[in-house]
Design an enzyme around this catalytic site. Structure first.
Site, short mmCIF file in Angstrom:
data_model
loop_
_atom_site.label_atom_id
_atom_site.label_comp_id
_atom_site.label_asym_id
_atom_site.label_seq_id
_atom_site.Cartn_x
_atom_site.Cartn_y
_atom_site.Cartn_z
N LYS A 10 0.10 4.27 -0.32
CA LYS A 10 -0.54 5.48 0.23
C LYS A 10 -0.29 6.66 -0.73
O LYS A 10 -0.31 6.46 -1.94
CB LYS A 10 -0.04 5.75 1.65
CG LYS A 10 -0.21 4.50 2.52
CD LYS A 10 -0.02 4.71 3.99
CE LYS A 10 -0.24 3.39 4.71
NZ LYS A 10 -0.19 3.49 6.15
N HIS A 22 -9.74 1.55 4.86
CA HIS A 22 -8.47 1.82 5.56
C HIS A 22 -8.70 2.85 6.67
O HIS A 22 -9.44 3.82 6.49
CB HIS A 22 -7.41 2.31 4.57
CG HIS A 22 -6.03 2.22 5.14
ND1 HIS A 22 -5.57 3.12 6.07
CD2 HIS A 22 -5.05 1.31 4.96
CE1 HIS A 22 -4.34 2.77 6.42
NE2 HIS A 22 -4.00 1.68 5.76
N GLY A 38 2.39 2.54 11.08
CA GLY A 38 3.42 3.58 11.04
C GLY A 38 4.10 3.88 12.36
O GLY A 38 4.83 4.86 12.48
N GLU A 70 -5.72 -4.54 10.63
CA GLU A 70 -4.69 -3.52 10.87
C GLU A 70 -5.03 -2.76 12.15
O GLU A 70 -5.83 -1.82 12.11
CB GLU A 70 -4.65 -2.52 9.70
CG GLU A 70 -4.27 -3.12 8.37
CD GLU A 70 -3.66 -2.07 7.44
OE1 GLU A 70 -2.54 -2.29 6.98
OE2 GLU A 70 -4.29 -1.03 7.19
N ASN A 92 0.87 -1.18 0.00
CA ASN A 92 0.00 0.00 0.00
C ASN A 92 0.90 1.23 0.00
O ASN A 92 1.49 1.56 1.03
CB ASN A 92 -0.91 -0.02 1.25
CG ASN A 92 -1.76 1.23 1.34
OD1 ASN A 92 -1.79 2.05 0.42
ND2 ASN A 92 -2.45 1.40 2.46
N GLY A 122 2.78 -0.94 4.34
CA GLY A 122 2.84 0.46 3.96
C GLY A 122 4.27 0.89 3.67
O GLY A 122 4.87 0.50 2.67
N GLY A 123 4.84 1.65 4.59
CA GLY A 123 6.18 2.24 4.43
C GLY A 123 7.23 1.34 3.80
O GLY A 123 7.88 1.75 2.82
N GLU A 147 -6.98 5.20 7.69
CA GLU A 147 -6.64 6.59 7.34
C GLU A 147 -7.82 7.27 6.65
O GLU A 147 -7.93 8.51 6.68
CB GLU A 147 -5.37 6.61 6.48
CG GLU A 147 -4.13 6.38 7.34
CD GLU A 147 -2.96 5.73 6.64
OE1 GLU A 147 -2.94 5.67 5.40
OE2 GLU A 147 -2.04 5.25 7.35
N SER A 155 3.19 -1.72 10.46
CA SER A 155 4.63 -1.74 10.75
C SER A 155 5.35 -3.04 10.37
O SER A 155 6.33 -3.42 11.02
CB SER A 155 4.88 -1.42 12.23
OG SER A 155 4.46 -0.11 12.53
P1 13P Z 1 2.88 0.73 7.70
O1 13P Z 1 3.39 -0.60 7.16
O2 13P Z 1 3.62 1.89 7.17
O3 13P Z 1 2.75 0.68 9.18
O4 13P Z 1 1.38 0.89 7.12
C1 13P Z 1 0.49 -0.14 7.27
C2 13P Z 1 -0.72 0.18 6.47
O5 13P Z 1 -1.46 1.09 6.80
C3 13P Z 1 -0.98 -0.63 5.28
O6 13P Z 1 -2.25 -0.42 4.79
#
Ligand code: 13P
Length: 245
Positions: free
Chosen positions: A8, A94, A169, A163, A6, A227-228, A96, A206
């Protein structure tokens, strides 16, 4: 195992070019049966698709408008438009987006519009830290599953991504025992809702090359939503290799 990147609101053409290093990995016998899915921003979907269409990698979007038909919705993209890019998957619910006011009702509408387009849905659920502290995790998961999935029949096209919001994050991940318990509860809730017990459940929050080996030990986990770390092709490859070896 599913490995979903992802991105983002990150990523550019150079990042796509780097990501194509995963094409050769995805073709190796050892990795062929696993699913590698990239979810870049809308603007990169088509370019990304053109880069990977001859590989085993798939493309997904990160959200869509709730209206299934075309319409006067300035700045929005619906499931039909997403489908036309070559995307096969879509992330919905999600945290967010929930944080900016997306309700379970709206998410449910989005899920139905994605089903209509035959997109495979990665439905995100998870509790906030305050909800965890109040021991409300089960209640939150049940509400998100019940309301978000209301009226869905084609359940084979839905993957759940658990999640915990406090893990996204932050570098903090749940203990394996807590993760197993919550995933088993998700399975129980799905069974009660008469949804498939074979639903795939991913973990997100994470995930990185350092913690993935431990996370991959949890037999209830069918993959990761990353994510990251997924923005770096090197880290993403590392995560895949460490999960499977
Ligand atoms: P991180 O892996 O950056 O914590 O993000 C997780 C996420 O929100 C994937 O959708």
């Amino acid at each position: 195992m599913y490995f979903v990147a992802n991105w983002k609101m990150y990523g550019n053409k150079a990042d796509i070019d780097n990501s194509t290093s995963l094409i050769s990995l995805s073709k190796l016998k050892k990795y062929k049966k696993h699913k590698i899915i990239y979810c870049p921003p809308y603007t990169l979907l088509k370019t990304f698709y053109d880069n990977i269409k001859k590989s085993n990698i798939s493309i997904g979007a990160q959200n869509c408008h709730s209206n299934s038909d075309y319409g006067a919705f300035t700045g929005s993209i619906n499931a039909k438009l997403i489908k036309s890019t070559g995307a096969k998957y879509i992330i919905l619910g999600h945290s967010e987006n929930r944080n900016t006011g997306e309700s379970d009702l709206i998410i449910n509408k989005k899920i139905h519009s994605a089903i209509k387009e035959n997109l495979i849905i990665i439905y995100c659920i998870g509790e906030k830290l305050s909800e965890k502290r109040k021991k409300n995790t089960y209640k939150v998961l049940k509400k998100q599953l019940t309301k978000g999935l209301k009226g869905t029949k084609k359940f084979e096209n839905i993957i759940i991504a658990y999640e915990p919001v406090w893990s996204i994050g932050t570098g903090i991940i749940p203990k394996n025992s807590e993760l197993s318990r919550n995933i088993n509860n998700i399975k129980k809730i799905l069974a009660k809702l008469k949804k498939s017990i074979n639903t795939k459940i991913l973990y997100g929050g994470s995930v990185n090359p350092k913690n993935v080996r431990e996370l991959a030990q949890i037999k209830e986990i069918n993959g990761f939503l990353i994510g990251g770390a997924s923005l770096s092709a090197k880290k993403f490859i590392d995560i895949i290799k460490k999960s499977i070896n």
